[in-house]
Scaffold this motif. Structure first.
Motif, PDB file in Angstrom:
ATOM      1  N   SER A  22     -52.661  53.020 -62.854  1.00  0.00           N
ATOM      2  CA  SER A  22     -53.102  52.918 -61.458  1.00  0.00           C
ATOM      3  C   SER A  22     -52.461  51.785 -60.677  1.00  0.00           C
ATOM      4  O   SER A  22     -52.747  51.636 -59.493  1.00  0.00           O
ATOM      5  N   THR A  25     -55.094  49.335 -59.153  1.00  0.00           N
ATOM      6  CA  THR A  25     -55.991  49.781 -58.087  1.00  0.00           C
ATOM      7  C   THR A  25     -57.324  50.283 -58.640  1.00  0.00           C
ATOM      8  O   THR A  25     -58.263  50.481 -57.874  1.00  0.00           O
ATOM      9  N   CYS A  45     -59.180  49.450 -52.866  1.00  0.00           N
ATOM     10  CA  CYS A  45     -58.624  50.201 -51.755  1.00  0.00           C
ATOM     11  C   CYS A  45     -59.499  49.916 -50.533  1.00  0.00           C
ATOM     12  O   CYS A  45     -60.577  49.366 -50.647  1.00  0.00           O
ATOM     13  N   GLN A 120     -61.977  56.261 -49.077  1.00  0.00           N
ATOM     14  CA  GLN A 120     -60.895  56.213 -48.091  1.00  0.00           C
ATOM     15  C   GLN A 120     -61.058  57.202 -46.934  1.00  0.00           C
ATOM     16  O   GLN A 120     -60.197  57.274 -46.080  1.00  0.00           O
ATOM     17  N   ASP A 150     -57.257  54.507 -45.826  1.00  0.00           N
ATOM     18  CA  ASP A 150     -56.299  54.040 -46.825  1.00  0.00           C
ATOM     19  C   ASP A 150     -55.710  55.295 -47.473  1.00  0.00           C
ATOM     20  O   ASP A 150     -56.318  56.365 -47.406  1.00  0.00           O
ATOM     21  N   GLN A 152     -54.274  55.160 -50.810  1.00  0.00           N
ATOM     22  CA  GLN A 152     -54.061  54.883 -52.226  1.00  0.00           C
ATOM     23  C   GLN A 152     -54.414  56.128 -53.038  1.00  0.00           C
ATOM     24  O   GLN A 152     -55.454  56.729 -52.841  1.00  0.00           O
ATOM     25  N   ASN A 153     -53.544  56.520 -53.966  1.00  0.00           N
ATOM     26  CA  ASN A 153     -53.850  57.697 -54.777  1.00  0.00           C
ATOM     27  C   ASN A 153     -54.280  57.340 -56.195  1.00  0.00           C
ATOM     28  O   ASN A 153     -54.526  58.206 -57.000  1.00  0.00           O
ATOM     29  N   PHE A 154     -54.334  56.044 -56.518  1.00  0.00           N
ATOM     30  CA  PHE A 154     -54.822  55.527 -57.795  1.00  0.00           C
ATOM     31  C   PHE A 154     -53.966  55.915 -58.982  1.00  0.00           C
ATOM     32  O   PHE A 154     -54.383  55.807 -60.117  1.00  0.00           O
ATOM     33  N   SER A 156     -49.971  55.244 -60.332  1.00  0.00           N
ATOM     34  CA  SER A 156     -48.681  54.635 -60.043  1.00  0.00           C
ATOM     35  C   SER A 156     -47.604  55.703 -60.117  1.00  0.00           C
ATOM     36  O   SER A 156     -47.744  56.704 -60.806  1.00  0.00           O
TER      37      SER A 156
END
Length: 169
Positions: A22, A25, A45, A120, A150, A152-154, A156
């Motif tokens: 992640s 995150t 996030c 989010q 936000d 963020q897709n959590f 990487s």
């Protein structure tokens, strides 16, 4: 080992991998049980903690307790925020509304990602038709242009694998 215990073990392994990938995150703040059936997940996030004169007050660290009951995965888990959040799909007592439909095919990792999307205000999980918090629903309905708060897709980004190209010689 029974079916439920095997599922809990697989969920733990998959969630651990998700957290590891992640990019810091997500974190498992705590877990209980062997294999775990209760987790506190930390999300890093942007989400909305509250409104101040109709303007959002943002928060970047969120904690959610997820409980997998003795009837899991047949019955859906429960999830409750341990930090303040304002969202149409989160009750004022901070319980997350996971909807009326649960399928055993949804994994714990998928649920963790879904809760992250709730934080989010992601369009694919935002449900204004059946709100858990009507005040948050009214505000959200009038502020759709602000969402998501936000992205963020959590997960990487995975490193691209090497590509071998065969050239005619």
């Amino acid at each position: 080992m029974g079916i439920r215990e095997k599922r809990l073990e697989n969920d733990f392994k998959e969630l651990s991998q998700l957290v590891s990938n992640s990019g810091d995150t997500l974190a498992i703040a705590s877990s209980q049980g062997q294999p775990p059936n209760q987790y506190v997940i930390e999300y890093r996030c942007r989400g909305i903690e509250k409104l101040q004169e109709q303007e959002p007050v943002f928060r970047t660290h969120h904690r959610v307790e997820i409980n997998l009951s003795s009837t899991y995965p047949k019955e859906k888990p429960t999830a409750k925020f341990l930090t303040p959040i304002l969202h149409p799909n989160v009750y004022t007592n901070l319980n997350v509304c996971l909807g009326n439909y649960w399928t055993m095919a949804e994994t714990l990792s998928e649920l963790v990602i879904r809760i992250g999307k709730i934080i989010q205000y992601s369009d694919d999980v935002l449900n204004l038709n059946s709100p858990a918090n009507s005040d948050a629903k009214i505000w959200a309905a009038n502020n759709r242009r602000r969402f998501p708060v936000d992205t963020q897709n959590f997960k990487s980004a995975k490193k691209p694998s090497a590509t071998i190209v065969w050239n005619d010689l």
